[in-house]
Design an enzyme around this catalytic site. Structure first.
Site, mmCIF file in Angstrom:
data_model
loop_
_atom_site.group_PDB
_atom_site.id
_atom_site.type_symbol
_atom_site.label_atom_id
_atom_site.label_comp_id
_atom_site.label_asym_id
_atom_site.label_seq_id
_atom_site.Cartn_x
_atom_site.Cartn_y
_atom_site.Cartn_z
ATOM 1 N N ASN A 1 0.824 -1.237 0.036
ATOM 2 C CA ASN A 1 -0.027 -0.101 0.006
ATOM 3 C C ASN A 1 0.888 1.196 0.103
ATOM 4 O O ASN A 1 1.690 1.480 1.037
ATOM 5 C CB ASN A 1 -0.840 0.080 1.200
ATOM 6 N N HIS B 1 17.403 -0.100 -9.574
ATOM 7 C CA HIS B 1 18.181 1.029 -9.970
ATOM 8 C C HIS B 1 18.972 1.702 -8.939
ATOM 9 O O HIS B 1 19.901 2.399 -9.232
ATOM 10 C CB HIS B 1 17.545 1.730 -10.866
ATOM 11 N N HIS C 1 26.551 5.497 -8.639
ATOM 12 C CA HIS C 1 25.407 4.556 -7.932
ATOM 13 C C HIS C 1 24.959 3.467 -8.806
ATOM 14 O O HIS C 1 24.780 2.345 -8.587
ATOM 15 C CB HIS C 1 24.387 5.347 -7.066
ATOM 16 N N TYR D 1 10.107 10.142 -8.309
ATOM 17 C CA TYR D 1 10.613 11.124 -7.489
ATOM 18 C C TYR D 1 9.925 12.472 -7.247
ATOM 19 O O TYR D 1 9.884 13.094 -6.385
ATOM 20 C CB TYR D 1 12.056 10.993 -7.454
ATOM 21 N N LYS E 1 19.791 26.207 1.166
ATOM 22 C CA LYS E 1 20.851 26.803 1.712
ATOM 23 C C LYS E 1 21.446 26.146 2.893
ATOM 24 O O LYS E 1 22.675 25.800 3.132
ATOM 25 C CB LYS E 1 21.296 28.118 1.609
#
Length: 586
Positions: A78, A165, A192, A264, A326
């Site tokens: 979920n 990935h 990565h 993302y 920042k």
């Protein structure tokens, strides 16, 4: 079907054209109909039966079930972004390994969590989201264009690549390879996705991935595809040119439009409290694979261009207000310094060998043990009169105590011509082995600012391809010509749509100390230093030659123009401390 004897079952499978590899296993194991309910895809694959063949047997069995139960035994997660995510048994075996469970302990946004409390999501759920979107996308393409001949094995490989990935991410995600490893060794090119490829090999080695060599290669190629260079020779091994479009689903090097960014953007906006103005479902609906320039490419309907500009603007917004906030960047500086100081004192043990933090990338078993808890591992390490370790602990304690490096000065976005001059000056300093901080302190000694008192950050914001507009790297088709596509340049799509420039650069200066006097001195020094950096190295001459002998002095009019541009390049200074307040963007 449950009452079939072994011989009856063999005859039935042969009549339904089940592959010989499956029939052989049924014969050798003396399986009867009642045994099929206990068969799963991963169990069949463990006997070296190809995935597509396993799937055919299981689907045949399900077709004959009166109860409608499923022997695929898909697990359901979920998810707050995509709802119910169904995971096939092969991918579930990957999820149940320590190397994938490790992603639960790596923050998706690294140190952003220290600024935005909602950014507590991890690489684990992001990987599930990319798996879901990539699978949905490739199935949509197969349904809409059967002529592409996308097989069940192709779908599985795309899903595995999407799921795995991010297996190669180190502590605090991109921070580890982009900042820490490069600080240890500037020539280090470890990414990565390269570490993820090693993880795929490890999964194959321990028997989790029972796929053939070409499929394993295909998965690794999708995770870390090559840059598009225009070379005519086909660069991949896992799949031929007729499946070129599959390489654009998980990690798209052509234009950056893929399942990874879709997840993302949606997930990060959700947890940060930002608004996501991009609809990936419309992209999937209007995507078509079209052969252009001798290569099958994923193209989009021309009317969806606005949706794509929305996507990249959302990406820009996240970078500007969150990823490169920042305060976040100040904390990243501190974490980087702490890890560098502790690198020779803190070790990760694997297979009887102790690895430095920076060396874990070379051994898969050691890398599995590395996650965001590394800061606590440093804190709990015995010092034994180790000055570097002691300094590392002091920095980490400052982070936990919110005594952070403070941004005291920030330039406005630098105009392209002035940024070119700034880069030239940086290059000259680099050739001489002079750091920017050192150069600032040398020029303005009167302010009493020391190198250890400040840090300088060069900030770059873009649409993902530096100065290039990524939307113009995607070909579009129209309603009338659905099998022919072409580039749609911004000037031809809209006069007011999107930006004119696609990257911007800024300079930030941080104070290591929170003493008001030091921060004020650094702020004054930063403004003067920046002005010196956006003036040409030699403003009195240009590179043109007069009569082939002497350089020509620059005309006064040009100097006056440049001086006006330099004076107009203002700055914004900030003394933003540990807390961060931002009004809601409508």
């Amino acid at each position: 079907m449950d009452k079939m004897t072994n011989q009856t079952l063999l005859t039935y499978l042969d009549e339904n054209k089940v592959p010989e590899a499956v029939i052989t296993v049924v014969r050798e194991e003396a399986l009867e109909g009642r045994h099929l309910k206990n068969l799963t895809i991963d169990l069949l694959m463990s006997k070296d039966i190809p995935f597509a063949d396993c799937l055919q047997l299981v689907q045949l069995y399900e077709k004959n079930l009166k109860s409608g139960a499923s022997s695929l035994r898909k697990k359901v997660y979920n998810d707050p972004i995509h709802g119910q995510i169904e995971v096939n048994p092969v991918c579930q075996r990957i999820i149940d390994t320590p190397m994938f469970q490790r992603l639960r302990f790596i923050k998706q946004l690294g140190m952003v969590y220290y600024v935005f409390p909602g950014a507590a999501h991890n690489r684990f759920e992001h990987s599930l989201g990319v798996y879901h979107l990539a699978g949905q996308f490739v199935r949509t393409l197969r349904q809409n264009q059967p002529e592409l001949n996308i097989t069940d094995t192709d779908v599985l490989c795309v899903e595995i690549a999407a799921l795995c990935h991010d297996l190669g991410h180190g502590p605090f995600s991109h921070f580890f390879d982009n900042k820490f490893l490069r600080e240890i060794d500037p020539s280090n090119k470890n990414k990565h996705d390269m570490a993820a490829a090693k993880m795929i090999d490890k999964l194959k080695e321990i028997g989790i991935l029972n796929l053939d060599k070409d499929d394993i290669t295909f998965i690794k190629e999708m995770i870390g595809p090559l840059e598009i260079t225009g070379c005519q020779a086909w660069p991949y091994v896992g799949r031929g040119e007729e499946k070129a479009f599959l390489y654009e689903i998980v990690c798209n090097k052509r234009n950056g439009i893929d399942a990874n960014i879709w997840d993302y953007l949606a997930r990060d906006c959700h947890h940060l409290g930002f608004y996501n103005n991009f609809d990936y479902s419309r992209f999937m609906k209007f995507a078509r694979v079209i052969e252009e320039d001798g290569e099958l490419q994923i193209c989009i309907r021309d009317k969806e261009i606005i949706n794509l500009y929305n996507m990249f603007y959302t990406r820009y917004t996240l970078h500007k207000f969150a990823y490169q906030h920042k305060v976040n960047c100040g904390i990243e500086m501190m974490v980087k310094e702490a890890l560098v100081l502790a690198n020779d004192s803190v070790f990760i043990k694997a297979n009887g060998t102790a690895y430095k933090i920076s060396e874990c990338i070379t051994d898969t078993d050691a890398y599995i043990e590395l996650n965001d808890n590394i800061l606590f591992k440093i804190l709990y390490q015995k010092e034994d009169d180790n000055d570097n370790l002691k300094k590392a602990k002091e920095i980490i304690n400052r982070i936990f105590g919110r005594d952070l490096y403070t941004c005291v000065w920030e330039s406005k976005p630098i105009q392209p011509d002035l940024w070119k001059i700034f880069k030239e000056n940086m290059s000259e300093l680099s050739k001489k082995g002079i750091r920017l901080e050192e150069n600032m302190c040398q020029q303005f000694e009167i302010y009493g600012v020391k190198i250890e008192d400040l840090r300088i950050q060069i900030l770059s914001l873009e649409f993902g391809m530096k100065e290039v507009n990524p939307v113009e790297k995607l070909k579009v088709y129209s309603k009338k010509t659905s099998n022919k596509a072409e580039f749609l340049y911004k000037r031809d799509s809209s006069i007011v749509l999107g930006p004119e420039k696609f990257n911007e650069n800024q300079v930030r200066v941080y104070s290591v100390s929170n003493e008001d006097s030091k921060k004020e001195n650094i702020k004054l020094t930063s403004e003067k230093w920046f002005q010196s950096m956006i003036k040409p190295v030699n403003p009195t001459v240009n590179k043109e030659k007069h009569d082939g002998k002497k350089p020509i002095p620059m005309r006064k009019q040009k100097q006056t123009t440049l001086d006006k541009r330099v004076e107009g390049q203002g700055s914004t200074h900030s003394e933003e401390g540990p807390s961060c307040k931002r009004s809601r963007r409508k």
